[in-house]
Design an enzyme around this catalytic site. Structure first.
Site, PDB file in Angstrom:
ATOM      1  N   PRO A 110       0.787  -1.232   0.000  1.00 28.57           N
ATOM      2  CG  PRO A 110      -0.113  -1.120   2.124  1.00 28.57           C
ATOM      3  CD  PRO A 110       0.524  -2.074   1.167  1.00 28.57           C
ATOM      4  CG  ASN A 111      -0.235   4.374   1.304  1.00 28.05           C
ATOM      5  OD1 ASN A 111      -1.208   4.908   0.775  1.00 28.05           O
ATOM      6  ND2 ASN A 111      -0.284   3.860   2.519  1.00 28.05           N
ATOM      7  CD  GLU A 162      11.059  -7.758   5.630  1.00 30.48           C
ATOM      8  OE1 GLU A 162      11.475  -8.794   6.199  1.00 30.48           O
ATOM      9  OE2 GLU A 162      10.581  -6.788   6.246  1.00 30.48           O
ATOM     10  CG  HIS A 192      11.312  -2.694   4.088  1.00 35.98           C
ATOM     11  ND1 HIS A 192       9.943  -2.596   4.008  1.00 35.98           N
ATOM     12  CD2 HIS A 192      11.582  -3.841   4.738  1.00 35.98           C
ATOM     13  CE1 HIS A 192       9.405  -3.638   4.611  1.00 35.98           C
ATOM     14  NE2 HIS A 192      10.369  -4.417   5.059  1.00 35.98           N
TER      15      HIS A 192
HETATM   16  O1  CA2 Z   1      10.700   1.678   3.238  1.00 36.97           O
HETATM   17  C1  CA2 Z   1       9.832   0.977   2.718  1.00 36.97           C
HETATM   18  O2  CA2 Z   1       9.956   0.517   1.581  1.00 36.97           O
HETATM   19  C2  CA2 Z   1       8.522   0.717   3.462  1.00 36.97           C
HETATM   20  O3  CA2 Z   1       8.100  -0.605   3.149  1.00 36.97           O
HETATM   21  C3  CA2 Z   1       7.545   1.749   2.959  1.00 36.97           C
HETATM   22  C4  CA2 Z   1       6.211   1.709   3.658  1.00 36.97           C
HETATM   23  C5  CA2 Z   1       6.379   1.719   5.167  1.00 36.97           C
HETATM   24  O4  CA2 Z   1       5.113   1.520   5.782  1.00 36.97           O
HETATM   25  C6  CA2 Z   1       7.343   0.644   5.643  1.00 36.97           C
HETATM   26  O5  CA2 Z   1       7.503   0.784   7.036  1.00 36.97           O
HETATM   27  C7  CA2 Z   1       8.688   0.794   4.967  1.00 36.97           C
HETATM   28  C8  CA2 Z   1       5.349   2.897   3.261  1.00 36.97           C
HETATM   29  C9  CA2 Z   1       5.146   3.026   1.790  1.00 36.97           C
HETATM   30  C10 CA2 Z   1       4.512   4.343   1.529  1.00 36.97           C
HETATM   31  O6  CA2 Z   1       5.001   4.808   0.319  1.00 36.97           O
HETATM   32  C11 CA2 Z   1       4.966   6.138   0.079  1.00 36.97           C
HETATM   33  C12 CA2 Z   1       5.699   6.593  -0.987  1.00 36.97           C
HETATM   34  C13 CA2 Z   1       5.723   7.922  -1.265  1.00 36.97           C
HETATM   35  C14 CA2 Z   1       4.988   8.797  -0.503  1.00 36.97           C
HETATM   36  C15 CA2 Z   1       4.236   8.345   0.556  1.00 36.97           C
HETATM   37  C16 CA2 Z   1       4.214   7.011   0.848  1.00 36.97           C
END
Ligand code: CA2
Length: 280
Positions: free
Chosen positions: A145-146, A233, A235
């Site tokens: 998500p997001n 995994e 990130h």
């Molecule tokens: O660092 C990562 O890749 C995460 O998986 C990103 C997630 C976060 O909840 C994890 O803790 C770490 C959030 C993704 C949100 O992506 C966005 C991208 C641009 C702007 C806002 C959100």
């Protein structure tokens, strides 16, 4: 073995390698603090430091912080996936702030991926001989998500590339490494579960950035566990350096390895690691 392979890869990048080993963590702190002007990046394997109660961890963390201020890349590496053995006995460094990546679970390749990441950060030219010929394996890269907002919001955390840019980049790296990349994103937990199940029959490996579901989803944990293929995994940021609620992952115990905190370049690096996992 690790030293020789690391040196060989560094030579390809034109990076000078200073490979050191000590049982004395205090000494690592001293190296980091005293010699920080002399290096451009650090790869540190603190082994089981968090199990030892006598080592001055505070000094060590302070030293890491010092080099983070210098804006030099620091990458924590582990040969094994430290989350396979219970996260309270061995935990990754959780220093607040700083620019710190994390790679674990790929054996010697944890080190080589860290060198590649530093090479990319330093923008040094290299000739990567690590190509696969006459072989094409399907790999899923699944995004949660997001992540569709990439490049549009919070560039200071997630960078400036959009998800479409990343998909294109992954397809290119895939061609070089003999991987047919299926790149997907969803905001829905159940859809991620469906895709992880689909991958059992269709893909040779999965790279998953489950985003926020990483920290909440037993369903994704179970689906990954049921998929016997190699799993990574991924990130973009390093969740261990962020809010407390990001510091637990349901994904970590059921994957082969973890790549975090290397920005969007983690996607290409994960594909390289996946090609080696599939071949091994
Ligand atoms: O660092 C990562 O890749 C995460 O998986 C990103 C997630 C976060 O909840 C994890 O803790 C770490 C959030 C993704 C949100 O992506 C966005 C991208 C641009 C702007 C806002 C959100």
């Amino acid at each position: 073995m690790i030293r020789d392979a690391s040196r060989a890869l560094c030579e390809q990048f034109g990076i000078q390698l200073d490979f050191r080993h000590t049982e004395d963590l205090d000494k690592v702190s001293q190296w980091l603090a005293r010699e920080s002007q002399e290096f451009d990046g650090v790869i540190v394997n603190p082994v089981g430091y968090s199990r030892a109660t006598t080592v001055p961890i505070e000094n060590y963390r302070a030293a890491i912080q010092t080099i983070a201020h210098l804006n030099k890349p620091v990458i924590e590496v582990h040969i094994n996936n430290i989350f396979h053995h219970g996260a309270e006995s061995t935990q990754p460094l959780r220093e607040d702030g700083g620019d710190m990546g994390f790679i674990c679970g790929f054996g010697l390749n944890s080190y080589l991926a860290a060198i590649r990441a530093i090479g990319l950060r330093l923008q040094v030219h290299h000739r990567d001989h690590n190509r696969r010929i006459n072989k094409v394996d399907k790999v899923f890269i699944l995004n949660g998500p997001n992540l569709n907002l990439l490049g549009r919001r919070e560039p200071e955390i997630y960078g400036r590339l959009t998800l479409e840019d990343l998909a294109r980049r992954c397809a290119e790296v895939g061609v070089q490494r003999g991987l047919d990349v299926e790149f997907r994103q969803t905001n829905h937990e159940g859809e991620l579960v469906d895709w992880i199940q689909e991958a059992i029959d269709v893909a040779k490996g999965i790279i998953v950035n489950a985003a926020a579901y990483t920290h909440t989803s037993v369903a994704i944990h179970d689906a990954l566990r049921a998929n016997p293929r190699p799993k990574i995994e991924l990130h973009i940021s390093n969740p261990h350096l962020r809010e407390a609620f990001r510091q637990f992952s349901y994904v970590s115990p059921v994957v082969d390895g973890i790549v975090a905190g290397l920005g969007t370049s983690g996607y290409a690096l994960s594909l390289q690691l996946m090609a080696d996992l599939i071949d091994s």
